[in-house]
Design an enzyme around this catalytic site. Structure first.
Site, short mmCIF file in Angstrom:
data_model
loop_
_atom_site.label_atom_id
_atom_site.label_comp_id
_atom_site.label_asym_id
_atom_site.label_seq_id
_atom_site.Cartn_x
_atom_site.Cartn_y
_atom_site.Cartn_z
N HIS A 1 15.19 -28.32 17.12
CA HIS A 1 14.74 -29.04 18.18
C HIS A 1 15.59 -29.11 19.53
O HIS A 1 15.37 -30.06 20.30
CB HIS A 1 14.44 -30.58 17.61
N SER B 1 -2.72 -23.13 5.43
CA SER B 1 -3.64 -23.96 5.96
C SER B 1 -3.27 -25.63 5.61
O SER B 1 -2.26 -25.61 5.13
CB SER B 1 -5.06 -23.95 5.20
N ALA C 1 -3.32 -26.51 2.08
CA ALA C 1 -2.54 -25.62 1.13
C ALA C 1 -0.88 -26.32 1.34
O ALA C 1 -0.18 -26.62 0.30
CB ALA C 1 -2.49 -24.37 1.49
#
EC number: 2.8.2.2
Length: 285
Positions: free
Chosen positions: A99, A219, A222
């Site tokens: 980050h 997904s 999932a």
């Protein structure tokens, strides 16, 4: 909330997993290799989703790796003590996540051919997602109201500093052929198209069935069910109401939380801070 920060080079860093000494070493000592792949994001921009997609592309859709190894081991965090240690001792090509803003990142990267995927999300959704994420953990003492967090976000007094400066810094690299810019909103709208774009960038050739497997196992549902990806392995003493790393995974949720005045204030700051970028560059505009 500011008591949970350590300031370094003008950036508030989260005390719980980032140490200033490690960030200094990342900046000055860490050697980026040409064959490295780096996932870069501002927090709460879809980082873990991108990690999952990249890992599945590497295995051509086979879910064994993502279902047996935690995502922070598959793609270690460069600025964390454990991640830095793993990455400095790892031989061969490395996948890593960060980050960090551009001015704190490894100086060696800028003369390397390492590939970077930089994921951007509508900062309004980033703000709301970040607030509710921290509200569900013990990692922050005395989290203020959303209204105060809103003001802090606009000033850049949140973890990893200003979203606007993060974007400005890293997007200065966008013309380089080893730097791919992706947008969370485009991923939500056309995940398969985004997966193909990443494959092209990485020089990976996946067949239709393999692409479908990547799509299936990356997904939202999932990932929510995969204990290697949903952070359910985090120690319980660090969390209160469950670490809601994956709260909604939607776009536009900010509209359910911003007041009219906040929306207008945010729009003004966005226009002022993002001057210089071509009109229509960001998909939420």
């Amino acid at each position: 909330m500011m008591s949970d920060y350590s300031w370094f080079e003008g950036i508030p860093l989260p005390d719980m997993w980032v140490q200033k000494e490690i960030v200094e070493d990342v900046h000055n000592k860490f050697v980026v290799k040409d064959e490295d792949l780096i996932i870069l994001t501002y927090p709460k921009s879809g980082t873990n989703w991108l990690i999952e997609i990249v890992c599945l592309i590497q295995t051509k859709g086979d879910p064994k790796w993502i279902q047996s190894v935690p995502n922070w081991e598959r793609s270690p965090w460069l600025e964390s003590k454990s991640g830095y240690s793993v990455l400095t001792s790892k031989e061969g090509p490395r996948l890593m996540t960060s980050h960090l803003p551009i001015h704190l990142f490894s100086k060696s990267f800028f003369s390397s051919k390492a590939k970077v995927i930089y994921l951007i999300r509508n900062p309004r959704d980033v703000l709301v997602s970040g607030y509710f994420f921290w509200a569900n953990t013990n990692l922050v003492k005395n989290l203020e109201s959303l209204g105060i967090y809103f003001e802090q976000f606009l000033k850049g007094n949140v973890r990893y500093g200003s979203w606007f400066e993060h974007i400005h810094g890293w997007l200065s690299m966008r013309e380089r052929n080893n730097f791919l810019v992706l947008y969370y909103e485009d991923m939500k709208k056309d995940a398969k198209g985004t997966i193909k774009k990443i494959c092209d960038f990485l020089g990976k050739n996946l067949g239709p069935d393999e692409l479908d497997l990547v799509l299936k196992y990356s997904s939202f549902q999932a990932m929510k069910e995969n204990n290697m990806s949903n952070y359910s392995l985090i120690k319980e003493d660090q969390i209160t109401n469950g670490l809601k790393l994956m709260r909604k995974g939607t776009t536009g949720d900010w509209k359910n939380h911003f007041t009219v005045a906040q929306t207008e204030a945010f729009d003004k700051v966005f226009q002022d801070k993002m001057v210089g970028f071509p009109p229509g560059m960001f998909p939420w505009e």
